[in-house]
Design an enzyme around this catalytic site. Structure first.
Site, PDB file in Angstrom:
ATOM      1  N   ASP A 182      13.637 -74.639  80.000  1.00 50.77           N
ATOM      2  CA  ASP A 182      14.952 -74.642  80.642  1.00 50.77           C
ATOM      3  C   ASP A 182      14.890 -74.300  82.126  1.00 50.77           C
ATOM      4  O   ASP A 182      15.918 -74.367  82.814  1.00 50.77           O
ATOM      5  CB  ASP A 182      15.887 -73.641  79.945  1.00 50.77           C
ATOM      6  N   ASP A 208      15.167 -69.208  69.080  1.00 52.85           N
ATOM      7  CA  ASP A 208      15.966 -69.499  70.260  1.00 52.85           C
ATOM      8  C   ASP A 208      17.333 -68.819  70.138  1.00 52.85           C
ATOM      9  O   ASP A 208      17.933 -68.806  69.069  1.00 52.85           O
ATOM     10  CB  ASP A 208      16.133 -71.015  70.398  1.00 52.85           C
ATOM     11  N   GLU A 244      13.732 -64.836  71.516  1.00 49.49           N
ATOM     12  CA  GLU A 244      14.181 -65.262  72.838  1.00 49.49           C
ATOM     13  C   GLU A 244      15.406 -64.409  73.177  1.00 49.49           C
ATOM     14  O   GLU A 244      16.532 -64.700  72.773  1.00 49.49           O
ATOM     15  CB  GLU A 244      14.521 -66.757  72.820  1.00 49.49           C
TER      16      GLU A 244
END
Length: 536
Positions: free
Chosen positions: A429, A328, A375
């Site tokens: 998200d 992430d 990501e």
């Protein structure tokens, strides 16, 4: 391509043909390594979203039923969010530990099968809603049930002692940390008395003796969690399904990681609070002030002096429990947004260069070539892309981004320049595809259908938008296509998992037990077969 080599695979992968095959090609025209993951598809779903009579998803029967649904639908990938015990806001990205598992995911039914709980224990459990997690009520109820199981456990069991010994490098500090938080009414560690905040050996020894029962309880929880998780992973592997885990770049400031490793974080020497905080500058989610995450920034110089041993151990530990790792906020390994500790808004930060290339080189030298997804969303520069490509990490493409506010060329599948990427309809998200589409202006909806089917909106079935997005993802050249379960089920905004930069009842969505119907499975399997994503 002039040379084909199979490089230094992770030891578990050398004998496991069901794990992703890592084939690396040396290009005639450049020296970087390109890693093509096999063509496959899968579903994004965190275990807290499973059905369960205990108020929160767990690793019991419904988890195994979900694996069966994946297999029957010819999905080969299951992506999860971080598995750690959630801290502030119940977010899995703000955990009390980068190494521990979330005890709320332990299945009481499995504990009953081991003789640690009785039918009476389970029958007295409160009734909770099926469609969401009421964390305020679930946490005390579930922990009370787990305490009962601990009371019935054998403290001399050889498997338990073996686990504690193998995991002692993080487990001892974590169990003491959690026991101390209980003693201090859940206050953050930097509010404790100095002798504990600064980890004075004599003070820690006394607390270990005084709190031994609670410390052993937290060790028991970790043993049971990882026992149940390992059994579920073996079941997934037997059905040719790989699990994609998640490493957040940062850890929570109020965590065992920061408390036990204060030298590798930028902290105020006296207070223990972050001297420098993490976040991002103004973006689409927070256009005015940016996102203030508040995590402490790493002391990268100290980490480098120690040969990045904390990060190496973090990767090594996660690969004991998952097959692939999604990193992430990958861009933070090239440069990170650094916010002064006293500031309350993120826009006052600055970009600072990070030693990402050296870190990933050390990780490769220590552990071999690892299956990593980057990501790479947000403010992505040429240098970030170069770091990603230097190690052959596939990046991410989000289909919703392709149509907001106008067609965004890099995210439109016919503009993908390499199959070495992962396409998502959306992530945890994003809003669900149905929820996102319902909020689009009419002119954007018209554009979506022209790109999807070459038809006017009036000629299309808008209730099928989620299936059209799945089809678009599956048909792309991206080696992997992944979609949240909410999009497979065609759910609206009520099923959204998270809204970045906001507080609210996020991370709580759960699907209903009868939602995974044969009709949905058959349709998903048919599309997957059409676009040749059925095998690894």
């Amino acid at each position: 391509m002039r040379t084909l080599k199979i490089l230094n695979l992770h030891p578990r992968d050398r004998s496991d043909c069901s794990t992703i095959v890592l084939l690396y090609y040396y290009s005639t025209y450049c020296h970087r390594l390109i890693m093509p993951f096999p063509r496959a598809s899968g579903i994004l779903l965190h275990p807290t979203s499973f059905p369960s009579p205990y108020g929160i998803g767990d690793l019991g029967k419904d988890a195994y039923d979900f694996i069966d649904f994946l297999a029957e639908s010819k999905q080969r990938l299951w992506q999860i969010l971080p598995l750690g015990p959630a801290g502030y806001g119940n977010s899995p990205y703000m955990s009390y530990s980068a190494f521990a598992g979330n005890p709320l995911l332990i299945s009481p039914e499995r504990l009953k099968e081991k003789g640690l709980l009785s039918e009476a224990d389970l029958s007295n459990y409160p009734v909770f809603p099926d469609e969401s997690v009421d964390f305020d009520r679930v946490i005390p109820a579930k922990l009370a049930l787990l305490w009962q199981a601990f009371q019935n456990s054998d403290p001399n069991a050889s498997q338990y002692h073996s686990f504690c010994e193998r995991q002692s490098y993080w487990l001892d500090d974590f169990a003491l940390f959690m026991a101390l938080k209980e003693k201090h009414n859940q206050e953050p560690w930097y509010e404790w008395e100095d002798k504990l905040k600064k980890r004075k050996p004599e003070a820690l020894s006394k607390e270990q003796e005084d709190l031994s029962d609670r410390i052993n309880f937290h060790k028991f929880l970790q043993f049971e969690f990882f026992s149940q998780w390992s059994a579920l992973r073996r079941y997934a592997k037997a059905r040719d399904i790989l699990i994609i885990g998640d490493i957040p770049i940062y850890v929570g400031g109020d965590s065992a990681d920061v408390w036990a490793n204060q030298s590798v974080f930028c902290l105020d020497a006296e207070t223990g609070k972050p001297k420098l905080k993490a976040g991002v500058p103004p973006d689409k989610f927070e256009p005015e002030n940016g996102q203030m995450w508040g995590n402490p920034i790493y002391n990268w110089k100290q980490l480098e002096m120690d040969d990045f041993s904390w990060w190496v151990q973090r990767f090594r530990t996660l690969l004991d429990y998952v097959d692939v790792i999604r990193i992430d906020h990958f861009r933070g390994f090239e440069a990170y947004w650094e916010i002064p500790g006293e500031d309350s808004v993120a826009k006052n930060g600055r970009w600072v260069e990070a030693p990402g290339e050296l870190l990933f080189q050390v990780v490769r030298e220590k552990l071999g070539v690892l299956p990593i997804i980057a990501e790479d969303l947000g403010v992505i520069t040429r240098k970030v892309r170069a770091l990603r490509d230097r190690f052959g990490f596939p990046g991410m493409k989000i289909l919703q981004f392709a149509f907001e506010p106008l067609p965004d060329l890099p995210f439109l599948p016919f503009n993908y320049t390499t199959p070495n990427c992962v396409v998502y309809t959306g992530t945890h998200d994003n809003d669900t595809t149905q929820g996102w589409y319902s909020k689009l202006p009419d002119k954007n909806k018209n554009t979506v259908w022209l790109y999807l089917l070459g038809k006017k909106r009036s000629e299309c079935d808008e209730s099928e938008i989620h299936w059209e997005f799945l089809r678009l993802a599956l048909s792309s050249i991206a080696n992997q296509a992944i979609f949240p379960l909410q999009d497979v089920l065609g759910l609206g905004a009520e099923a959204r998992m998270n809204l970045p930069g906001s507080l609210g009842n996020w991370w709580s969505w759960r699907y209903q037990r009868d939602a995974l119907t044969p009709a949905i499975s058959n349709r998903l399997r048919s599309l997957t077969e059409i676009y040749a994503r059925t095998g690894i």
